[in-house]
Design a protein around this motif. Sequence first.
Motif, PDB file in Angstrom:
ATOM      1  N   LYS A   3       0.808  -1.201   0.000  1.00 22.74           N
ATOM      2  CA  LYS A   3       0.000   0.000   0.000  1.00 22.74           C
ATOM      3  C   LYS A   3       0.851   1.266   0.000  1.00 22.74           C
ATOM      4  O   LYS A   3       0.407   2.319  -0.422  1.00 22.74           O
ATOM      5  CB  LYS A   3      -0.934   0.005   1.210  1.00 22.74           C
ATOM      6  N   SER A 208     -19.678   5.742   2.648  1.00 19.42           N
ATOM      7  CA  SER A 208     -18.476   4.909   2.669  1.00 19.42           C
ATOM      8  C   SER A 208     -18.766   3.507   2.147  1.00 19.42           C
ATOM      9  O   SER A 208     -18.114   2.543   2.526  1.00 19.42           O
ATOM     10  CB  SER A 208     -17.909   4.828   4.092  1.00 19.42           C
ATOM     11  N   THR A 209     -19.748   3.397   1.245  1.00 18.27           N
ATOM     12  CA  THR A 209     -20.146   2.097   0.710  1.00 18.27           C
ATOM     13  C   THR A 209     -20.146   2.116  -0.812  1.00 18.27           C
ATOM     14  O   THR A 209     -20.568   3.090  -1.426  1.00 18.27           O
ATOM     15  CB  THR A 209     -21.563   1.716   1.207  1.00 18.27           C
ATOM     16  N   TYR A 224     -19.815  -3.404  -0.440  1.00 18.47           N
ATOM     17  CA  TYR A 224     -18.568  -3.386   0.317  1.00 18.47           C
ATOM     18  C   TYR A 224     -18.422  -2.070   1.061  1.00 18.47           C
ATOM     19  O   TYR A 224     -18.672  -0.990   0.505  1.00 18.47           O
ATOM     20  CB  TYR A 224     -17.360  -3.560  -0.610  1.00 18.47           C
ATOM     21  N   ASP A 225     -18.003  -2.166   2.339  1.00 17.39           N
ATOM     22  CA  ASP A 225     -17.692  -0.975   3.118  1.00 17.39           C
ATOM     23  C   ASP A 225     -16.269  -0.534   2.795  1.00 17.39           C
ATOM     24  O   ASP A 225     -15.347  -1.353   2.717  1.00 17.39           O
ATOM     25  CB  ASP A 225     -17.811  -1.267   4.621  1.00 17.39           C
ATOM     26  N   MET A 226     -16.091   0.765   2.615  1.00 17.47           N
ATOM     27  CA  MET A 226     -14.812   1.337   2.216  1.00 17.47           C
ATOM     28  C   MET A 226     -14.081   1.950   3.408  1.00 17.47           C
ATOM     29  O   MET A 226     -14.687   2.239   4.438  1.00 17.47           O
ATOM     30  CB  MET A 226     -15.055   2.406   1.143  1.00 17.47           C
ATOM     31  N   PRO A 227     -12.784   2.178   3.273  1.00 11.77           N
ATOM     32  CA  PRO A 227     -11.997   2.729   4.385  1.00 11.77           C
ATOM     33  C   PRO A 227     -12.199   4.225   4.607  1.00 11.77           C
ATOM     34  O   PRO A 227     -11.652   4.776   5.558  1.00 11.77           O
ATOM     35  CB  PRO A 227     -10.551   2.425   3.965  1.00 11.77           C
ATOM     36  N   CYS A 228     -12.936   4.896   3.737  1.00  5.66           N
ATOM     37  CA  CYS A 228     -13.157   6.328   3.893  1.00  5.66           C
ATOM     38  C   CYS A 228     -14.440   6.715   3.169  1.00  5.66           C
ATOM     39  O   CYS A 228     -15.063   5.888   2.505  1.00  5.66           O
ATOM     40  CB  CYS A 228     -11.969   7.124   3.336  1.00  5.66           C
ATOM     41  N   ASP A 249      -9.811  10.684   1.371  1.00  7.07           N
ATOM     42  CA  ASP A 249      -8.448  10.456   1.871  1.00  7.07           C
ATOM     43  C   ASP A 249      -7.370  10.695   0.819  1.00  7.07           C
ATOM     44  O   ASP A 249      -6.183  10.500   1.095  1.00  7.07           O
ATOM     45  CB  ASP A 249      -8.317   9.053   2.473  1.00  7.07           C
ATOM     46  N   HIS A 253      -8.065   3.610  -4.194  1.00  6.83           N
ATOM     47  CA  HIS A 253      -8.009   2.226  -3.708  1.00  6.83           C
ATOM     48  C   HIS A 253      -8.481   1.280  -4.803  1.00  6.83           C
ATOM     49  O   HIS A 253      -9.476   1.543  -5.486  1.00  6.83           O
ATOM     50  CB  HIS A 253      -8.892   2.063  -2.470  1.00  6.83           C
ATOM     51  N   GLU A 262      -8.720  -5.378  -0.672  1.00  6.17           N
ATOM     52  CA  GLU A 262      -7.946  -4.317  -1.300  1.00  6.17           C
ATOM     53  C   GLU A 262      -6.649  -4.889  -1.872  1.00  6.17           C
ATOM     54  O   GLU A 262      -5.883  -5.546  -1.153  1.00  6.17           O
ATOM     55  CB  GLU A 262      -7.627  -3.208  -0.294  1.00  6.17           C
ATOM     56  N   CYS A 265      -3.212   0.448  -3.825  1.00  4.86           N
ATOM     57  CA  CYS A 265      -3.550   1.774  -3.336  1.00  4.86           C
ATOM     58  C   CYS A 265      -2.535   2.770  -3.891  1.00  4.86           C
ATOM     59  O   CYS A 265      -1.339   2.604  -3.676  1.00  4.86           O
ATOM     60  CB  CYS A 265      -3.553   1.794  -1.810  1.00  4.86           C
TER      61      CYS A 265
END
Length: 345
Positions: A3, A208-209, A224-228, A249, A253, A262, A265
């Motif tokens: 990453k 965030s989805t 899927y849930d995302m990191p941001c 962010d 991704h 993931e 990135c």
Amino acid sequence: MDKKKVVAPLVCHGHSRPVVDVFYSPITPDGFFLVSASKDSTPMLRNGETGDWIGTFQGHKGAVWSCCLDKHALRAASASADFSAKLWDALTGDELHSFEHKHIVRACAFSEDTHLLLTGGMEKTLRIFDLNRPDGLPREIEKAPGSVRTLSWLHSDQTILGSCTDVGGVRLWDVRTGAIVRTLETKSSVTSAEVSQDGRYITTADGSTVKFWDANHFGLVKSYDMPCIVESASLEPTYGNKFIVGGEDMWIHVFDFHTGVEVGCNKGHHGPVHCLRFSPGGESYASGSEDGTIRIWQTGPLVDNEKDSPVDDELAHQFENAHISKEERRDASENTPEEKTLDAK
């Protein structure tokens, strides 16, 4: 992929304010092209393969929120905060027509047959303009429940897909009746809605989805849930085995479509990523940001996960040979966005 590893993209300068929309044409006999919308009021056209600037469409008096090319890349359209949507000659840069509205226009889309232009925005009304009779009155479709943010055509121009800025969900209008026939429910407002190149999936980003819907039966395929908080998502068009997201962010991704894991990135932007799209062959993707730049990222050799084989050589050569004419390359290299508007191919 590590990453922390930074993959160097092609950086496309020229816009002076945030880039809020990017759109790729299909592959044409002259290659494929990329058009971008920015708050600086000047949509720009580029070679989709190299990112080289071709020209700038000049005429809007306010931020441009959306842009698109028809399937032949012969005409462009743009939607603006100056209460207008404009139709452009993509070969010369000339303004062909200005469609006046009563409020900010946020979205525009050419029909598959290229004869119609769909618009929507703060008026909450969808309009369909007949490009064969641009001076004629548009057809108006049933009001949306909120300010229109995104618009797309589905099912050979028989269905319209749209999302709103202030309410959740994606709505589908039957073009024949003008009525909303279905709503794909989401918790947050949908900031990005893309129909896959093969017409199988609808990719949406809300909050965030990221969700994938069956474009024919409208069932939810994956979520899927995302990191941001994400603003845009795009599905790889050749094999559909990965997707990209960008948002607050500043990172882009890359995820495996089947597992949601993931796998990459990339970072390079200096502000939130507002928009991104895969090129028509999937060999690269473009991202636009608050920092005013467009970055084109290479994806590497395309591989079918199920067959574990590289993309067909003949198709690969097609992508490699996609280019604009020598005259266009010379014109683009001799001029800068500040010096000249779009030159004729």
